[in-house]
Design a protein around this motif. Structure first.
Motif, mmCIF file in Angstrom:
data_model
loop_
_atom_site.group_PDB
_atom_site.id
_atom_site.type_symbol
_atom_site.label_atom_id
_atom_site.label_comp_id
_atom_site.label_asym_id
_atom_site.label_seq_id
_atom_site.Cartn_x
_atom_site.Cartn_y
_atom_site.Cartn_z
ATOM 1 N N HIS A 114 5.698 1.098 -1.334
ATOM 2 C CA HIS A 114 6.360 -0.199 -1.148
ATOM 3 C C HIS A 114 7.131 -0.584 -2.405
ATOM 4 N N ASN A 115 8.259 -1.228 -2.202
ATOM 5 C CA ASN A 115 9.083 -1.808 -3.259
ATOM 6 C C ASN A 115 9.372 -3.242 -2.864
ATOM 7 N N GLY A 116 8.919 -4.195 -3.676
ATOM 8 C CA GLY A 116 9.156 -5.603 -3.384
ATOM 9 C C GLY A 116 7.878 -6.397 -3.547
ATOM 10 N N LEU A 122 5.217 -8.843 -1.141
ATOM 11 C CA LEU A 122 4.849 -9.213 0.223
ATOM 12 C C LEU A 122 4.004 -10.487 0.215
ATOM 13 N N SER A 146 0.789 -4.457 -1.693
ATOM 14 C CA SER A 146 1.197 -3.259 -0.947
ATOM 15 C C SER A 146 0.028 -2.635 -0.206
ATOM 16 N N SER A 153 11.431 -6.596 1.235
ATOM 17 C CA SER A 153 10.779 -5.387 0.744
ATOM 18 C C SER A 153 11.405 -4.134 1.339
ATOM 19 N N LYS A 154 10.987 -3.006 0.781
ATOM 20 C CA LYS A 154 11.376 -1.696 1.303
ATOM 21 C C LYS A 154 10.113 -0.855 1.392
#
Length: 183
Positions: free
Chosen positions: A100-102, A104, A115, A148-149
């Motif tokens: 995960h990038n971001g 949440l 993540s 997010s990504k």
């Protein structure tokens, strides 16, 4: 009332997805990603997962990845959860790996990252109920991702959620901020 986490724009994790048949990013790119995201390093292939807090160990292991296998690579910038090996990405459950990038909007506990919490409490529950290849699973991921990504791998099949950039090396990057700053 929940506390709001403010993350500077340039400080965020980096996910690099190396498709099958593509070489790993060069050492300079990996080094720059690590300098910008120093809180842990990890990667997964269909056969293995490796996570560490030490870049030299990460480099030693990732060099063993075969060109013909897909790979998800993650460089962590800690936002929730302490800096420790267990909080490095990718996370794995059965044959599913997740990076995960971001940030949440989930409630974390026991020093888990947002993540890992998302992966266990939302993504894996949706996979178990609807299947990895289902449209319902994809819809649940999209509905909950915000900005997010995500990169997931099941066997050799990789799914990306969010806007990844294909770079000149043939790999896909969740962001290129580390290159803009250093390269």
């Amino acid at each position: 009332m929940r506390a709001v986490r403010i993350i500077p724009y340039n400080n965020m994790c980096v996910i690099i997805v190396k498709p099958s048949g593509i070489k790993l990013p060069n050492e300079k790119i990996l080094n720059q990603a690590a300098l910008h995201n120093p809180h842990g390093f990890g990667f997964c292939t269909a056969e293995r997962i490796y996570k560490t807090l030490f870049f030299d160990l990460f480099m030693k292991e990732i060099r063993k990845a075969d060109k013909n296998e897909p790979c998800i690579i993650h460089f962590r910038y800690a936002t929730t959860g302490s800096v420790k090996r267990a909080n490095c990405h990718p996370f794995k459950n059965g044959n599913i790996s997740f990076a995960h990038n971001g940030v949440l909007n989930v409630e974390t506990k026991n020093d888990m990252t947002d993540s890992e919490t998302f992966f266990k409490d939302i993504a894996m529950k949706a996979i178990n109920k609807y299947g990895y290849n289902s449209r319902t699973f994809d819809d649940i991921m999209i509905k909950n991702m915000g900005f997010s990504k995500f990169a997931l791998m099941s066997g050799r099949k990789i799914k990306l959620f969010g806007n990844f950039t294909e770079y000149s090396d043939g790999c896909y990057y969740s962001n290129l901020n580390f290159l803009n700053r250093y390269y």
